[in-house]
Write a protein that holds these residues in place. Structure first.
Motif, PDB file in Angstrom:
ATOM      1  N   PHE A 187       0.851  -1.198   0.000  1.00 18.76           N
ATOM      2  CA  PHE A 187       0.000   0.000   0.000  1.00 18.76           C
ATOM      3  C   PHE A 187       0.886   1.247   0.000  1.00 18.76           C
ATOM      4  CE2 PHE A 187      -2.924  -3.113   1.961  1.00 18.76           C
ATOM      5  CZ  PHE A 187      -3.976  -3.008   1.062  1.00 18.76           C
ATOM      6  N   ASN A 188       1.769   1.338  -0.945  1.00 17.15           N
ATOM      7  CA  ASN A 188       2.789   2.392  -0.966  1.00 17.15           C
ATOM      8  C   ASN A 188       2.308   3.582  -1.796  1.00 17.15           C
ATOM      9  OD1 ASN A 188       5.489   3.439  -0.478  1.00 17.15           O
ATOM     10  ND2 ASN A 188       5.786   3.147  -2.678  1.00 17.15           N
ATOM     11  N   ALA A 189       2.658   4.793  -1.335  1.00 20.50           N
ATOM     12  CA  ALA A 189       2.409   6.032  -2.100  1.00 20.50           C
ATOM     13  C   ALA A 189       3.658   6.896  -2.001  1.00 20.50           C
ATOM     14  CB  ALA A 189       1.205   6.791  -1.550  1.00 20.50           C
ATOM     15  N   GLN A 190       3.955   7.656  -3.067  1.00 16.64           N
ATOM     16  CA  GLN A 190       5.172   8.468  -3.049  1.00 16.64           C
ATOM     17  C   GLN A 190       4.942   9.814  -3.715  1.00 16.64           C
ATOM     18  OE1 GLN A 190       7.862   5.933  -5.371  1.00 16.64           O
ATOM     19  NE2 GLN A 190       7.934   7.553  -6.940  1.00 16.64           N
ATOM     20  N   THR A 191       5.808  10.748  -3.356  1.00 14.64           N
ATOM     21  CA  THR A 191       5.732  12.113  -3.892  1.00 14.64           C
ATOM     22  C   THR A 191       6.492  12.203  -5.200  1.00 14.64           C
ATOM     23  OG1 THR A 191       7.724  12.871  -2.761  1.00 14.64           O
ATOM     24  CG2 THR A 191       5.658  13.003  -1.538  1.00 14.64           C
ATOM     25  N   GLU A 205      -0.228  15.833  -1.337  1.00 15.06           N
ATOM     26  CA  GLU A 205      -1.165  15.012  -0.578  1.00 15.06           C
ATOM     27  C   GLU A 205      -1.161  13.596  -1.160  1.00 15.06           C
ATOM     28  OE1 GLU A 205      -4.928  16.875  -0.706  1.00 15.06           O
ATOM     29  OE2 GLU A 205      -4.428  18.411   0.784  1.00 15.06           O
ATOM     30  N   LEU A 206      -0.916  12.601  -0.297  1.00 15.53           N
ATOM     31  CA  LEU A 206      -0.899  11.193  -0.690  1.00 15.53           C
ATOM     32  C   LEU A 206      -2.141  10.521  -0.132  1.00 15.53           C
ATOM     33  CD1 LEU A 206       2.864  10.363   0.069  1.00 15.53           C
ATOM     34  CD2 LEU A 206       1.861  11.253  -2.049  1.00 15.53           C
ATOM     35  N   GLN A 207      -2.834   9.747  -0.963  1.00 13.53           N
ATOM     36  CA  GLN A 207      -4.081   9.100  -0.572  1.00 13.53           C
ATOM     37  C   GLN A 207      -3.813   7.637  -0.173  1.00 13.53           C
ATOM     38  OE1 GLN A 207      -6.833  10.927  -0.458  1.00 13.53           O
ATOM     39  NE2 GLN A 207      -5.761  12.716  -1.348  1.00 13.53           N
ATOM     40  N   MET A 208      -4.408   7.222   0.985  1.00 14.98           N
ATOM     41  CA  MET A 208      -4.337   5.823   1.437  1.00 14.98           C
ATOM     42  C   MET A 208      -5.750   5.361   1.743  1.00 14.98           C
ATOM     43  SD  MET A 208      -0.949   5.555   3.774  1.00 14.98           S
ATOM     44  CE  MET A 208       0.663   5.871   3.052  1.00 14.98           C
ATOM     45  N   PRO A 209      -6.449   4.831   0.725  1.00 17.42           N
ATOM     46  CA  PRO A 209      -7.866   4.486   0.931  1.00 17.42           C
ATOM     47  C   PRO A 209      -8.094   3.234   1.770  1.00 17.42           C
ATOM     48  CG  PRO A 209      -7.163   3.940  -1.301  1.00 17.42           C
ATOM     49  CD  PRO A 209      -6.014   4.650  -0.664  1.00 17.42           C
ATOM     50  N   GLU A 210      -7.107   2.344   1.949  1.00 16.10           N
ATOM     51  CA  GLU A 210      -7.303   1.079   2.669  1.00 16.10           C
ATOM     52  C   GLU A 210      -6.524   1.048   3.980  1.00 16.10           C
ATOM     53  OE1 GLU A 210      -9.273  -1.392   1.959  1.00 16.10           O
ATOM     54  OE2 GLU A 210     -10.070  -0.378   0.189  1.00 16.10           O
ATOM     55  N   TYR A 211      -6.423   2.210   4.639  1.00 16.41           N
ATOM     56  CA  TYR A 211      -5.697   2.240   5.913  1.00 16.41           C
ATOM     57  C   TYR A 211      -6.524   1.524   6.979  1.00 16.41           C
ATOM     58  CZ  TYR A 211      -3.723   3.992  10.253  1.00 16.41           C
ATOM     59  OH  TYR A 211      -3.195   4.084  11.497  1.00 16.41           O
ATOM     60  N   VAL A 212      -5.826   0.674   7.759  1.00 16.19           N
ATOM     61  CA  VAL A 212      -6.473  -0.067   8.846  1.00 16.19           C
ATOM     62  C   VAL A 212      -6.151   0.623  10.155  1.00 16.19           C
ATOM     63  CG1 VAL A 212      -6.609  -2.279  10.056  1.00 16.19           C
ATOM     64  CG2 VAL A 212      -6.326  -2.224   7.563  1.00 16.19           C
ATOM     65  N   GLU A 213      -7.191   0.906  10.914  1.00 18.97           N
ATOM     66  CA  GLU A 213      -7.013   1.617  12.178  1.00 18.97           C
ATOM     67  C   GLU A 213      -6.060   0.849  13.085  1.00 18.97           C
ATOM     68  OE1 GLU A 213      -9.733   3.684  15.663  1.00 18.97           O
ATOM     69  OE2 GLU A 213     -10.615   2.251  14.268  1.00 18.97           O
ATOM     70  N   GLY A 214      -5.089   1.552  13.620  1.00 19.11           N
ATOM     71  CA  GLY A 214      -4.104   0.972  14.506  1.00 19.11           C
ATOM     72  C   GLY A 214      -2.766   0.742  13.851  1.00 19.11           C
ATOM     73  N   ASP A 215      -2.722   0.792  12.511  1.00 18.68           N
ATOM     74  CA  ASP A 215      -1.446   0.604  11.824  1.00 18.68           C
ATOM     75  C   ASP A 215      -0.569   1.829  11.987  1.00 18.68           C
ATOM     76  OD1 ASP A 215      -2.180  -1.860  11.008  1.00 18.68           O
ATOM     77  OD2 ASP A 215      -2.634  -1.312   8.927  1.00 18.68           O
ATOM     78  N   ALA A 216       0.701   1.579  12.171  1.00 19.13           N
ATOM     79  CA  ALA A 216       1.667   2.682  12.155  1.00 19.13           C
ATOM     80  C   ALA A 216       2.043   2.985  10.711  1.00 19.13           C
ATOM     81  CB  ALA A 216       2.899   2.303  12.957  1.00 19.13           C
TER      82      ALA A 216
END
Length: 681
Positions: A187-191, A205-216
């Protein structure tokens, strides 16, 4: 691959959908634990200050704790906590500790729950604490619930990095940053790349649509490098930073710097980021938009107020300027009024020149408040003019009612000219004779007193005496007051037996000769008013009688067709000539420019000899005009050399023209010597 036939590799590639674990084993679940209370805690020394710590073994980022309850063995917490990244098979460990200020906490009891105890249906009850002191039985009341993983859209804004130092053996062509949840690099995003020495600025601005709560979150700052002497570009990790989930659980997300570390290279830098959920991002954007709108509204309001202030200041400035201008105008007006009042009371010595020759006519001393008419009357009196002249400055005629100060006659270099107007003498059937100013058309004198029509009239060159001949059989001698311009009867000459046709003065104004319908002419003494000679010899009415230029003879013309010459002193007839010379009823001016005509029987018109245009209409008789003629009046002759002798010293020796001499005489205010003029016809 070396010598021989080429080597080949046969492969098969298939695209499959991502495999997702079953719900029971899906990592990232959340434990919701409610810590209610504890009972039967054994004190170490006095009542303890208990608090509870919860954690999933092997996952240090999952540890949470309650607050401290003071001096109690039965604490009540009723606190809810969430432990993230729970997976099937994970145990939950609970420890109750005694809080000591300045020392390590003392253990009051521990408990451990296996995943099977709460995973399917949760847990709600008491757990016995172990490792309690003195064999005490202590319990911990818990409620445990397994929640599915919390997935949501995360927005990561990478602002900038600082204190980045490139390697010694590589040339950095650009910096970029990569971000992904810890343990899930797919789930990588880059500038984009940023060309900068040591402080790249991205603001992306980088989008992370599948972020799971609690992940660092893990950040990799990468540098695009190029080896020396090579055209092949490579990538190198400059530093790595991690942001735990606790920092992102703030109400507004995380916004700040995260330290970069690269233990192998020993380089230390920092990256500035903002991490927030989509909801927080939308709220922030709305707040920023609202703040921007508020700032714009405040700016517009400030601009409006500034314009209003500027408009008020401008109006105030205009009003103040107008008020200052008004006060200055009032002050100037008051000063001018005061100066005018003072000037009106000043006495000026005004020289008057004869128009158009420029000869000095008179010098009159008058107050500035006097009128042009008064100046003309004084100049006429001083120069012994028969009529009041018309005054002008240059080519502009001065109105008689205008005061001298307004007319400009009091200015130092003003040259006032007097135009001696031609005079017209008329006789009418309305029993009057009138003297007119041919230039203005004004009636200057009226001789009224006869009982019949006035047939003829004459005047002396200085207009001191006027003689009229009437159908009433009398001739009247009128005297004119040169100051007041009032005419009065000096005497009435009675002696003829018929109507009088003419009355003419001698050149020296000593005698008057009259011609009558009684066939006679009479010579009268002006001094006594008595008849001194009767010229009797015509057989019919005498139409006219005139003196010779030297006054020694009288010429009469009669209806009998003869013209006789008589000696003035003796009354003897010296000769008779047959043939009738008709009397001159209408005449020309001496310069021949004007002549007289009668219009509508009662009006006399003064016309130009060259164009025939009417210059002036003499209107005032009530009956038909019987006789009209220009008067042969002469202006006084002025001796300019006599005036020049009174100039300032040395002026006579200056080589100046006579015209300059006259003007200098006026400026010097010299007293003029006027020569008396002889009476001529």
């Amino acid at each position: 691959s070396g010598k021989g036939p080429p080597a080949t590799l046969t492969v098969r590639i298939e695209v499959l959908p991502p495999l997702r674990p079953v719900e029971e084993s899906e990592p990232g679940c959340v434990l919701r634990v409610v810590v209610r209370s504890a009972q039967g805690l054994a004190p170490c020394a006095g009542d303890p200050d208990p608090f509870c710590v919860l954690r999933i073994p092997g996952k240090p980022n999952t540890q949470v704790q309650t607050c401290v309850r003071m001096k109690t063995t039965s604490p009540m917490w009723n606190e809810e906590h969430r432990l993230f990244n729970y997976a099937v098979g994970d145990r939950l460990e609970c420890a109750v500790l005694d809080h000591d200020f300045g020392d390590d906490a003392d253990l009051l009891g521990v408990a451990s729950l296996e995943s099977a105890d709460f995973h399917d249906d949760g847990f709600d009850g008491d757990v016995e604490l172990k490792e309690c002191r003195r064999g005490q039985v202590a319990t911990l009341s818990l409620k445990i619930e397994v929640l599915p993983p919390g997935r949501f859209h995360l927005v990561v804004t990478v602002h900038s990095a600082s204190k980045l130092i490139k390697g010694d053996d590589a040339e950095v062509s650009g910096w970029f940053c990569m971000c992904h949840p810890l343990g899930r690099p797919h789930f990588n995003a880059q500038t984009q790349q940023c060309i900068a020495a040591s402080a790249p600025q991205w603001d992306e601005e980088l989008q992370m649509p599948e972020y799971v709560e609690g992940d660092a979150l893990q950040f990799h700052v990468m540098q695009q490098t190029m080896a020396p002497g090579s055209n092949v570009a490579g990538q190198q990790v400059f530093g790595i930073a991690a942001l735990d989930s606790e920092a992102m659980r703030r109400p507004n997300g995380f916004h700040g710097e995260v330290r970069l570390s690269d233990k192998l290279a020993g380089r230390v830098g920092a990256i500035r980021v903002r991490v927030e959920s989509v909801h927080q991002w939308e709220l922030r954007r709305e707040a920023e938009a609202e703040d921007r709108r508020a700032r714009e509204e405040r700016a517009r309001e400030d601009e409006r107020r500034q314009r209003e202030r500027e408009e008020r200041d401008r109006h105030r400035g205009q009003e103040e300027a107008e008020e200052r201008a008004r006060r200055e105008a009032e002050k100037r007006a008051a000063e001018m009024a005061l100066r005018r009042a003072q000037d009106l009371e000043r006495e000026f010595l005004i020289p008057v020149l004869l128009w158009p020759s420029g000869e000095v006519l008179a010098q009159v001393s008058l107050l500035a408040r006097c009128t042009v008419l008064e100046l003309a009357q004084r100049a006429a009196k001083a120069a012994k003019l028969p009529l009041c002249p018309v005054l002008r400055i240059g080519d502009s005629l001065l109105p008689p009612s205008q005061i001298l100060l307004d007319a400009g006659a009091c200015e130092r270099n003003a040259l006032v000219y007097a135009e001696v107007c031609p005079a017209v003498l008329t006789c009418s059937g309305d029993r009057t004779a009138k003297v007119w100013n041919a230039t203005t058309g004004d009636c200057e004198l009226t001789c009224s007193g006869h009982d019949g029509a006035v047939n003829s009239a004459s005047a002396t060159p200085d207009l001191k005496w006027i003689a009229t001949a009437s159908d009433d059989g009398t001739a009247k001698l009128w005297v004119v007051d040169g100051v007041t311009q009032v005419v009065a009867v000096a005497c009435t000459m009675v002696g003829h037996l018929g109507a009088l046709h003419s009355a003419t003065f001698s050149q020296d104004a000593r005698y008057l000769v009259t011609a009558s319908a009684d066939c006679t002419a009479k010579i009268w003494s002006i001094k006594t008013g008595q008849c001194v000679q009767t010229l009797d010899g015509h057989a019919d009415a005498v139409l006219s009688a005139v003196f010779s230029s030297d006054g020694q003879f009288v010429k009469t013309t009669s209806s009998d067709g003869t013209t006789k010459t008589w000696e003035t002193e003796t009354g003897m007839c010296k000769g008779s000539v047959s043939g009738l010379d008709p009397p001159t009823a209408f005449s020309f001016t001496p310069d021949g420019n004007l002549f007289l005509t009668v219009a509508r029987d009662v009006d006399v018109e003064v016309r130009c000899i060259t164009t025939g245009a009417c210059r002036q209409t003499l209107r005032g008789h009530a009956d038909g005009v019987l006789w009209a003629s220009f008067l042969a009046l002469r202006a006084p002759q002025v001796s300019m050399m006599a005036a020049a002798r009174l100039m300032r010293p040395g002026f006579a020796e200056q080589a100046v023209s006579s015209h300059q001499l006259k003007h200098e005489a006026l400026r010097a205010g010299a007293e003029l010597i006027l020569n008396p003029c002889p009476a001529t016809h």
